[in-house]
Design a protein around this motif. Structure first.
Motif, PDB file in Angstrom:
ATOM      1  N   SER A  15       0.790  -1.198   0.086  1.00  0.00           N
ATOM      2  CA  SER A  15       0.197   0.029   0.092  1.00  0.00           C
ATOM      3  C   SER A  15       0.954   1.255  -0.223  1.00  0.00           C
ATOM      4  O   SER A  15       0.573   2.139  -0.635  1.00  0.00           O
ATOM      5  CB  SER A  15      -0.910  -0.083   1.163  1.00  0.00           C
ATOM      6  N   ILE A  16       1.809   1.277   0.926  1.00  0.00           N
ATOM      7  CA  ILE A  16       2.874   2.357   1.026  1.00  0.00           C
ATOM      8  C   ILE A  16       3.590   2.660  -0.391  1.00  0.00           C
ATOM      9  O   ILE A  16       3.547   3.771  -0.997  1.00  0.00           O
ATOM     10  CB  ILE A  16       3.810   2.512   1.957  1.00  0.00           C
ATOM     11  N   PHE A  51      -5.984  -6.212  -8.224  1.00  0.00           N
ATOM     12  CA  PHE A  51      -5.306  -7.119  -8.986  1.00  0.00           C
ATOM     13  C   PHE A  51      -5.094  -6.637 -10.274  1.00  0.00           C
ATOM     14  O   PHE A  51      -3.944  -6.835 -10.997  1.00  0.00           O
ATOM     15  CB  PHE A  51      -6.052  -8.415  -8.936  1.00  0.00           C
ATOM     16  N   VAL A  52      -6.209  -5.998 -10.875  1.00  0.00           N
ATOM     17  CA  VAL A  52      -6.176  -5.601 -12.235  1.00  0.00           C
ATOM     18  C   VAL A  52      -5.211  -4.209 -12.318  1.00  0.00           C
ATOM     19  O   VAL A  52      -4.274  -4.280 -13.173  1.00  0.00           O
ATOM     20  CB  VAL A  52      -7.564  -5.226 -12.736  1.00  0.00           C
ATOM     21  N   VAL A  53      -5.107  -3.201 -11.220  1.00  0.00           N
ATOM     22  CA  VAL A  53      -4.381  -2.407 -11.451  1.00  0.00           C
ATOM     23  C   VAL A  53      -2.896  -2.822 -11.330  1.00  0.00           C
ATOM     24  O   VAL A  53      -2.028  -2.283 -12.014  1.00  0.00           O
ATOM     25  CB  VAL A  53      -4.774  -1.352 -10.249  1.00  0.00           C
ATOM     26  N   ALA A  54      -2.640  -3.854 -10.440  1.00  0.00           N
ATOM     27  CA  ALA A  54      -1.283  -4.261 -10.398  1.00  0.00           C
ATOM     28  C   ALA A  54      -0.859  -5.003 -11.800  1.00  0.00           C
ATOM     29  O   ALA A  54       0.289  -4.833 -12.168  1.00  0.00           O
ATOM     30  CB  ALA A  54      -1.194  -5.499  -9.330  1.00  0.00           C
ATOM     31  N   PHE A  73       5.208  -7.751  -7.705  1.00  0.00           N
ATOM     32  CA  PHE A  73       5.033  -8.352  -6.158  1.00  0.00           C
ATOM     33  C   PHE A  73       3.580  -8.081  -5.700  1.00  0.00           C
ATOM     34  O   PHE A  73       3.503  -9.194  -5.131  1.00  0.00           O
ATOM     35  CB  PHE A  73       6.096  -7.213  -5.272  1.00  0.00           C
ATOM     36  N   THR A  74       2.960  -7.260  -6.368  1.00  0.00           N
ATOM     37  CA  THR A  74       1.612  -7.431  -5.723  1.00  0.00           C
ATOM     38  C   THR A  74       0.819  -8.362  -6.261  1.00  0.00           C
ATOM     39  O   THR A  74      -0.094  -8.953  -5.617  1.00  0.00           O
ATOM     40  CB  THR A  74       0.903  -5.865  -6.382  1.00  0.00           C
ATOM     41  N   ILE A  75       1.039  -8.672  -7.561  1.00  0.00           N
ATOM     42  CA  ILE A  75       0.163  -9.986  -8.239  1.00  0.00           C
ATOM     43  C   ILE A  75       0.618 -11.080  -7.375  1.00  0.00           C
ATOM     44  O   ILE A  75      -0.088 -12.013  -6.954  1.00  0.00           O
ATOM     45  CB  ILE A  75       0.763 -10.043  -9.645  1.00  0.00           C
ATOM     46  N   ILE A  76       1.920 -11.348  -7.040  1.00  0.00           N
ATOM     47  CA  ILE A  76       2.518 -12.397  -6.048  1.00  0.00           C
ATOM     48  C   ILE A  76       1.705 -12.480  -4.664  1.00  0.00           C
ATOM     49  O   ILE A  76       1.328 -13.646  -4.432  1.00  0.00           O
ATOM     50  CB  ILE A  76       3.940 -12.468  -6.082  1.00  0.00           C
ATOM     51  N   VAL A  77       1.736 -11.545  -4.250  1.00  0.00           N
ATOM     52  CA  VAL A  77       0.936 -11.345  -2.854  1.00  0.00           C
ATOM     53  C   VAL A  77      -0.441 -11.534  -2.848  1.00  0.00           C
ATOM     54  O   VAL A  77      -1.076 -12.433  -2.201  1.00  0.00           O
ATOM     55  CB  VAL A  77       1.562 -10.112  -2.153  1.00  0.00           C
ATOM     56  N   LEU A  78      -0.930 -10.881  -3.905  1.00  0.00           N
ATOM     57  CA  LEU A  78      -2.624 -11.069  -3.890  1.00  0.00           C
ATOM     58  C   LEU A  78      -2.835 -12.598  -4.499  1.00  0.00           C
ATOM     59  O   LEU A  78      -4.083 -12.936  -4.402  1.00  0.00           O
ATOM     60  CB  LEU A  78      -3.086  -9.946  -5.073  1.00  0.00           C
TER      61      LEU A  78
END
Length: 152
Positions: free
Chosen positions: A19-20, A105-108, A124-129
């Motif tokens: 988020s940050i 997810f789409v924004v990532a 990284f966001t896709i991996i975490v989500l």
């Protein structure tokens, strides 16, 4: 071996950091969206020059249509960049509140186009989500009422 509570804390920390970083990359994208305004300025110079006679008779005046093309292109690219930056910030807010999973997810996926920072953050966001435990955090947050915060 880590228990479910440890995994949940780790997922919450990863979402907080993502988020940050979305806020930071959104700010960088917002700053970069100002550069197309240079096209707009050059376009207005072309338009202004097209209405004045040249200093030397051998010089040609730039066509006004070319200037308006630059103005339109600059404004379009600025607006596109500003909307992209706003979308990144909203995705960061969604990650921090654990709401709107598919939006984040789409924004990532889309932010991977913003090389290099967006690509790194998007992956990284896709991996975490993609983790089942993170999906569970989003689904539990959706069933709980929103938390009110005190404002100063």
């Amino acid at each position: 071996m880590a228990g479910p509570a440890h995994q949940m804390n780790q997922d919450a920390e990863h979402l907080r950091l993502l988020s940050i970083f979305h806020y930071v990359v959104g700010g960088v994208a917002g700053f970069c969206s100002l550069f197309p305004l240079l096209y707009t300025a050059v376009g207005f110079v072309f338009v202004a020059l097209s209405h004045h006679p040249p200093a030397h008779p051998a010089q040609e005046v730039p066509p006004a249509a070319l200037g308006w093309l630059f103005v339109g292109l600059g404004i379009f690219l600025f607006m596109l960049g500003a909307v992209f930056a706003l979308t990144l910030v909203l995705a960061g807010r969604s990650l921090s509140r654990r709401r709107h999973y598919w939006f984040a997810f789409v924004v990532a996926c889309v932010e991977c186009v913003f090389i290099p920072f967006g690509t790194i953050l998007g992956v990284f966001t896709i991996i975490v989500l993609s983790r089942e435990s993170v999906k569970a955090l989003f689904s539990t947050a959706a069933t709980q009422p929103p938390v009110e915060t005190k404002r100063l």
